[in-house]
Write a protein that holds these residues in place. Structure first.
Motif, mmCIF file in Angstrom:
data_model
loop_
_atom_site.group_PDB
_atom_site.id
_atom_site.type_symbol
_atom_site.label_atom_id
_atom_site.label_comp_id
_atom_site.label_asym_id
_atom_site.label_seq_id
_atom_site.Cartn_x
_atom_site.Cartn_y
_atom_site.Cartn_z
ATOM 1 N N VAL A 186 0.868 -1.169 0.000
ATOM 2 C CA VAL A 186 0.000 0.000 0.000
ATOM 3 C C VAL A 186 0.905 1.219 0.000
ATOM 4 O O VAL A 186 1.812 1.328 0.818
ATOM 5 N N ASP A 230 1.385 5.520 -0.005
ATOM 6 C CA ASP A 230 0.701 6.723 0.452
ATOM 7 C C ASP A 230 0.153 7.562 -0.707
ATOM 8 O O ASP A 230 -0.757 8.359 -0.512
ATOM 9 N N HIS A 241 -1.766 6.572 -2.843
ATOM 10 C CA HIS A 241 -3.151 6.146 -3.016
ATOM 11 C C HIS A 241 -4.110 7.028 -2.207
ATOM 12 O O HIS A 241 -5.308 7.014 -2.452
ATOM 13 N N LEU A 242 -3.582 7.784 -1.255
ATOM 14 C CA LEU A 242 -4.432 8.677 -0.472
ATOM 15 C C LEU A 242 -5.023 9.789 -1.328
ATOM 16 O O LEU A 242 -6.033 10.379 -0.970
ATOM 17 N N LEU A 299 -11.216 4.752 -4.391
ATOM 18 C CA LEU A 299 -10.932 4.034 -3.143
ATOM 19 C C LEU A 299 -11.896 2.863 -2.959
ATOM 20 O O LEU A 299 -11.522 1.826 -2.429
ATOM 21 N N GLU A 351 -6.048 -3.146 1.371
ATOM 22 C CA GLU A 351 -5.486 -1.869 0.921
ATOM 23 C C GLU A 351 -6.079 -0.702 1.707
ATOM 24 O O GLU A 351 -5.362 0.224 2.100
ATOM 25 N N LEU A 352 -7.388 -0.765 1.955
ATOM 26 C CA LEU A 352 -8.025 0.307 2.725
ATOM 27 C C LEU A 352 -7.501 0.354 4.155
ATOM 28 O O LEU A 352 -7.282 1.438 4.703
ATOM 29 N N LEU A 384 -4.092 1.953 3.985
ATOM 30 C CA LEU A 384 -4.218 3.398 3.767
ATOM 31 C C LEU A 384 -4.691 4.118 5.019
ATOM 32 O O LEU A 384 -4.245 5.228 5.306
ATOM 33 N N ILE A 400 -1.707 4.619 7.205
ATOM 34 C CA ILE A 400 -0.858 5.696 6.680
ATOM 35 C C ILE A 400 -1.500 7.058 6.932
ATOM 36 O O ILE A 400 -0.833 8.008 7.360
ATOM 37 N N ALA A 401 -2.799 7.169 6.662
ATOM 38 C CA ALA A 401 -3.498 8.448 6.813
ATOM 39 C C ALA A 401 -3.527 8.904 8.268
ATOM 40 O O ALA A 401 -3.363 10.100 8.550
ATOM 41 N N LYS A 405 -10.227 12.477 4.502
ATOM 42 C CA LYS A 405 -9.857 11.232 3.825
ATOM 43 C C LYS A 405 -9.964 10.066 4.799
ATOM 44 O O LYS A 405 -10.399 8.981 4.430
ATOM 45 N N LEU A 446 -12.145 6.616 4.418
ATOM 46 C CA LEU A 446 -11.578 5.278 4.612
ATOM 47 C C LEU A 446 -12.307 4.532 5.727
ATOM 48 O O LEU A 446 -12.639 3.346 5.588
#
Length: 172
Positions: free
Chosen positions: A50, A52, A54-55, A62, A69-70, A73, A76-77, A120, A124
């Protein structure tokens, strides 16, 4: 000879209706890419990386990502939001101590970045809530690894219902 098409959810043989297939048990139409053969289940996407970047994807983009993957993310978020919050607080302290307010623009920019990453995270979390039925309090590397292990151990056998009886021979 081509194997007959089967439903990926219940294993029932399908009827072709135009460009779609129809499952009489599930009472639904299936797209050709969803249809299976030999009573197989839908394959699970097994992406283990995954990024970042992709954010920056839109919500519809998404929605196409796997649950793994979610989760990645979201991890990371949340880290990025923590860092943004710390940066925002730093600029607020500087501007509070500086009577000229030399870093007001930086504070405002940090605040807008913090709000964007928070939104974001809301997206998610809500996508995961739809899929999992809850929002994970925290996402650790160990939990992600466990999730991958569950995917690997998942049922993969064909969905076949045996109708004949198996008769065991008795030894006398």
């Amino acid at each position: 000879m081509e194997q007959q098409k089967t439903c990926p959810y219940c294993g029932t043989f399908l009827n072709k209706q135009g460009k779609y297939y129809s499952c009489s048990f599930c009472v639904m139409a299936l797209r050709p890419e969803e249809v299976q053969t030999g009573h197989q289940r839908l394959p699970v996407r097994r992406l283990t990386t995954v990024l970042d970047v992709h954010l920056s994807k839109t919500t519809p983009e998404l929605m196409k990502l796997s649950t793994f993957e979610l989760l990645g993310l979201l991890k990371i978020a949340r880290k990025e939001r923590r860092e943004m919050y710390d940066l925002l607080q730093t600029f607020r302290k500087i501007n509070a101590a500086d009577t000229e307010g030399g870093m007001i623009e930086e504070e405002q920019f940090s605040g807008s970045c913090y709000q964007a990453v928070t939104r974001k995270i809301f997206v998610l979390e809500n996508l995961l809530r739809e899929r999992l039925g809850y929002v994970p309090r925290q996402v650790t590397t160990k939990e992600l690894q466990t999730y991958l292990e569950h995917i690997e151990e998942d049922k993969t056998g064909p969905m076949i219902i045996r109708s004949g009886r198996k008769i065991e021979q008795e030894s006398s």
